[in-house]
Enzyme design. Structure first.
Site, PDB file in Angstrom:
ATOM      1  N   SER A 166       0.814  -1.179   0.196  1.00 22.29           N
ATOM      2  CA  SER A 166       0.145  -0.098   0.049  1.00 22.29           C
ATOM      3  C   SER A 166       0.736   1.326  -0.066  1.00 22.29           C
ATOM      4  O   SER A 166       0.944   1.835   0.968  1.00 22.29           O
ATOM      5  CB  SER A 166      -0.959   0.016   1.310  1.00 22.29           C
ATOM      6  OG  SER A 166      -0.058  -0.308   2.502  1.00 22.29           O
ATOM      7  N   LYS A 222      10.544  -6.601   4.982  1.00 21.94           N
ATOM      8  CA  LYS A 222      10.517  -6.291   3.713  1.00 21.94           C
ATOM      9  C   LYS A 222      11.351  -5.004   3.115  1.00 21.94           C
ATOM     10  O   LYS A 222      11.803  -5.014   2.008  1.00 21.94           O
ATOM     11  CB  LYS A 222       9.044  -6.443   2.929  1.00 21.94           C
ATOM     12  CG  LYS A 222       8.132  -5.424   3.810  1.00 21.94           C
ATOM     13  CD  LYS A 222       7.948  -3.824   2.992  1.00 21.94           C
ATOM     14  CE  LYS A 222       7.226  -2.964   3.667  1.00 21.94           C
ATOM     15  NZ  LYS A 222       7.223  -1.779   2.997  1.00 21.94           N
TER      16      LYS A 222
END
Length: 338
Positions: free
Chosen positions: A142, A195
């Protein structure tokens, strides 16, 4: 209507605040700097973080946390990991004064340097020592720039209480952002934090001119590292095949909207870290998170060679080409090994 207090007027905090106002909720936004609060209130823009975009005009901003938190039902945290503990302490002080016990939703992705704690653990330390049930983590693929333009987006809301995650799901969801629930807040937090480290590596490869094969290999092996650390922390392995795992990894490793990818890209082109961070103008979470990840790997003897190499490049002066050679000459072994 739900009253929501959003803490952090950066790009993601501003976009989430505006989205929640679009959903019909009353939203107050805490800004660290008066100039940003004034701009949001007067012009409904936040040009330092988001160009060519206007917030929902019903969002109001303030540098007074007590005013922002007044009578709130939900507190949304969107501040850098390095600031999360100090902000949590300030929140606890206000809540002690007003006697409220709102839901806490974390949109912060990182691991605290030094303590090596996840964000919800910090909330437990500083705000709700009796348990995690009213704490929810928001994470997934997002980028603020896409969500601001109402691009279709899917995100995970995770809590030890699925009922409370479902309550937030109804508050946050709309016709362009779909939220899913999870009962694995540990795994979701680890995926969102680590990540960013892998995204720096992806940017480095792009900056060096490597192609699709290298990018795919990096993301796949990076996911193995994320899963390894997440399981060691107590997360569920299948969480990392979802939005907060592979989903967030893909978007962060392949998009120029990713600060972590852009940081890595400049490093791959030979720029020093200090110069890169100074030019970014925003926090690069992966550059901080990798310190905690490296210490965790050492403490628990976890095999995370990509993360270790990024740490050595950033903080020990290792040469990128040498780390790549070491990576490709590691002892051969099976692919699947948690």
């Amino acid at each position: 209507m739900t009253k929501i207090s959003a803490l952090g007027a950066g790009s993601w905090g501003s976009v989430l605040a505006s989205m929640l106002a679009d959903n019909g909720h009353e939203v107050a936004l805490y800004a660290h700097r008066q100039v940003i609060a004034d701009e949001i209130n007067q012009d409904h823009t936040n040009l330092h973080y988001m160009k060519d975009w206007t917030l929902n005009p019903s969002v109001w901003a303030s540098t007074d946390m007590g005013q922002v938190l007044k009578d709130c039902d939900v507190i949304l945290f969107a501040v850098p990991t390095s600031a999360i503990r100090s902000v949590a302490k300030a929140v606890r002080q206000v809540l002690d004064e007003n006697g409220r016990q709102p839901y806490l939703v974390s949109a912060t992705k990182g691991i605290e340097s030094g303590t090596k704690k996840l964000v919800l653990q910090i909330f437990k330390d500083e705000i709700y020592p009796d348990g995690f049930d009213k704490m929810i983590v928001l994470s997934g693929p997002s980028h603020a720039e896409n969500t601001a333009q109402k691009d279709l987006t899917a995100i995970t809301l995770a809590s030890t209480s699925l009922d409370n995650a479902a309550k937030m799901q109804k508050i946050f969801s709309n016709d362009y952002v779909r939220f899913y629930t999870s009962n694995d807040p540990i795994g979701v937090q680890v995926g969102g934090a680590v990540k960013n480290v892998i995204a720096i590596a992806a940017g480095i490869l792009a900056g060096l001119g490597y192609g699709d094969n290298a990018k795919a290999a990096l993301m796949t092996r990076g996911l193995a590292e994320i899963t390894r650390l997440g399981v060691a922390f107590g997360g569920q392995p299948w969480t990392f095949s979802g939005l907060s795992g592979i989903g967030d990894l893909i978007v962060t490793c392949t998009s120029v909207n990713s600060r972590n990818w852009r940081c890595g890209y400049q490093l791959g082109q030979g720029k020093p870290l200090d110069e890169v961070l100074a030019n970014m103008g925003q926090v690069v979470e992966g550059a901080t998170t990798v310190k905690a990840v490296y210490e965790i790997c050492d403490k628990y003897s976890l095999d995370m060679p990509i993360s270790a190499s990024i740490y050595k490049v950033l903080y020990e002066g290792a040469k990128i080409d040498d780390e790549i050679k070491l990576m490709m000459s590691r002892q051969l072994g099976p692919e699947i090994r948690i």
